[in-house]
Design an enzyme around this catalytic site. Structure first.
Site, PDB file in Angstrom:
ATOM      1  CE  LYS A 242      -1.373   1.995  -0.015  1.00 62.15           C
ATOM      2  NZ  LYS A 242      -1.924   2.412   1.386  1.00 62.15           N
ATOM      3  CG  ASP A 278       0.525   3.080   4.159  1.00 69.10           C
ATOM      4  OD1 ASP A 278       0.474   4.363   4.213  1.00 69.10           O
ATOM      5  OD2 ASP A 278      -0.369   2.227   3.575  1.00 69.10           O
TER       6      ASP A 278
END
Ligand code: ATR
Length: 441
Positions: A242, A278
């Site tokens: 990420k 997210d």
């Protein structure tokens, strides 16, 4: 056209290993070997059920390892492995050491029963319950050692072979490209992303296909190349990539930039874009219950996950309060996102929040009975979200529930971040109900 990639196909009997191996051989002139066939040869033509009956499983497994050692020396391109090859670590190690990519053909148990249930040469399926139990045990092993997990459903063997070639071959030859999507990271064995995205693709009756791919930091450049070439149409990104991918992509969205992490990749006008959904998962999970605007929102923790939560709160006009064990980190995050920092021991401060978002890893460890804050921090009327989703019912949420707060489980965030991703991948709406059902929500 073919550049020497080596593939070991694994999976339960009936998953299609032999058919995919045959399809690879016929399309690409690859050398393919069936592990079980070699064992039969080595045992003078005795069938595998006979070997099991006469000599026992221990003998069979030793022959299997022996055959595998011979095959890898021959530098065969594709090995179609027996269903139980993964039960011995040394086999898996051997394949990896010799540069084989381990591809798990992930077929649901019911599909396997349909395919081989009535086949007299597959005695294992005579007793369906025993077969189911073995499937459960093996599935975990397959997932753990696989580099690629390819869900098998309606796809033909030749379409799976095509997918493998599109991903693994460095051939420049132009073929019709499949629309392939993947979750990338390590580990990926428990990822539920293939479940929700394939359900979404099926609902839209597209030919898009989603799988799981174990990739580490060294593979970031290659991943971006695959996206640029169209071999991969998009990806969901998980740990540890990420943050590593931030430097590799061509563009970052505002959210990925501000949060300092991305979880979605796609191609736009020839450029690889890194996005973050997210925070959107956090927003939608909370706003199913209550709007964030004007609310006092307490974020517990100040790590990577807290950054997505802080971004979500600010984007939606909430008043941000960061509570963390280490004060300097809380202050830094609060400064960056325009919030107020506090300590986890500030029970009154935490209780005064309208909404609480738990972002620390506390509660995640197996049998962990702790909550990051005590029961005194909760009250009726609060909306409380825990980003820990295994276990679903954390001690933190139990405290909140007992105090009369409205609780939101962490798996809701997984759903909604995936919904946003699905909107990005499809360029439109996502079939939310279908995706919820896929997660049994
Ligand atoms: P992630 O990226 O998942 O958020 P991280 O960046 O390692 O993970 O952040 C972990 C967060 O959990 C931090 O806020 C950490 O607090 P510190 O900043 O004080 O380290 C918090 N955390 C982890 N274990 C904790 C514990 N036992 N008690 C309180 N907070 C804890």
């Amino acid at each position: 056209m073919y550049d020497g990639m080596k593939i070991a196909l694994i999976g339960f009997m009936g998953a299609g290993k032999s058919s995919v191996a045959a399809a690879l051989a016929s399309r690409n002139d690859m050398r393919v070997l069936e592990c079980d066939e070699r064992i039969v040869e080595l045992c003078n033509g005795k069938s595998i059920p006979e070997i099991f009956k006469d000599e026992g499983e221990g003998f069979f497994r030793s022959k299997e390892s022996e055959v595998l050692r011979l095959i890898v020396q021959e530098n065969v391109d594709v090995i179609s492995c027996g269903g139980g090859v993964v039960t011995q670590d040394e086999n898996v190690q051997l394949l990896k050491e010799h540069g084989y990519r381990i591809v798990y053909l992930d077929a649901p148990f019911e599909l396997l029963c349909e395919r081989v249930g009535g086949d007299p040469s597959r005695p294992l399926f005579y007793d369906k319950e025993k077969a189911r139990q073995l499937y459960g045990e093996r599935e975990a092993l397959y997932r753990e050692c696989a580099d690629l997990i390819l869900p098998v459903g309606e796809q033909s063997a030749s379409s799976i072979a095509h997918i493998l070639m599109q991903l693994l071959s460095s051939s420049k030859e132009e073929e019709k490209k499949e629309s392939l999507y993947s979750v990338v990271g390590d580990p990926i064995c428990h990822s539920r992303s293939p479940l929700i995205h394939n359900a979404a693709f099926e609902a839209f009756e597209t030919t898009k296909y989603y799988f799981a791919w174990r990739l580490t930091g060294d593979d970031c450049k290659k991943l971006c190349r695959l996206l640029r070439s169209g071999a991969l149409a998009g990806a969901s990104v998980t740990m540890p990539l990420k943050e590593m991918l931030l430097e590799q992509v061509d563009e970052l969205t505002d959210s990925a930039q501000a949060i300092g992490a991305l979880n979605t990749l796609y191609l736009q006008e020839g450029k690889v874009v890194g996005d973050n959904t997210d925070w959107s998962g956090i927003v939608r999970s909370i706003e199913e219950q209550t709007p964030l605007v004007g609310k006092k929102v307490g974020v517990l923790g100040a790590g990577g996950t807290a950054r997505a939560a802080a971004y979500a709160v600010k984007e939606k006009g909430g008043a941000l309060y960061i509570f963390n064990r280490t004060q300097e980190k809380a202050q830094k995050l609060a400064e960056q996102f325009g919030g107020t920092s506090g300590a986890l021991s500030d029970e009154d401060g935490i209780r005064s929040c309208d909404i609480l978002i738990q972002t620390t890893s506390v509660g995640m460890k197996p049998n962990e009975e702790h909550s990051v804050v005590p029961a005194e921090c909760f009250r009726a009327g609060q909306v409380v979200l825990d980003l820990v989703y295994v276990p679903k019912e954390t001690r933190f949420l139990l405290f909140a529930k007992s105090a009369g707060a409205k609780v939101i489980y962490g798996d809701r965030v997984f759903l909604w971040q995936g919904v946003r991703q699905s909107e990005i991948f499809s360029g439109g709406k996502a079939p939310v109900e279908v995706m919820k059902r896929a997660l049994s929500l």
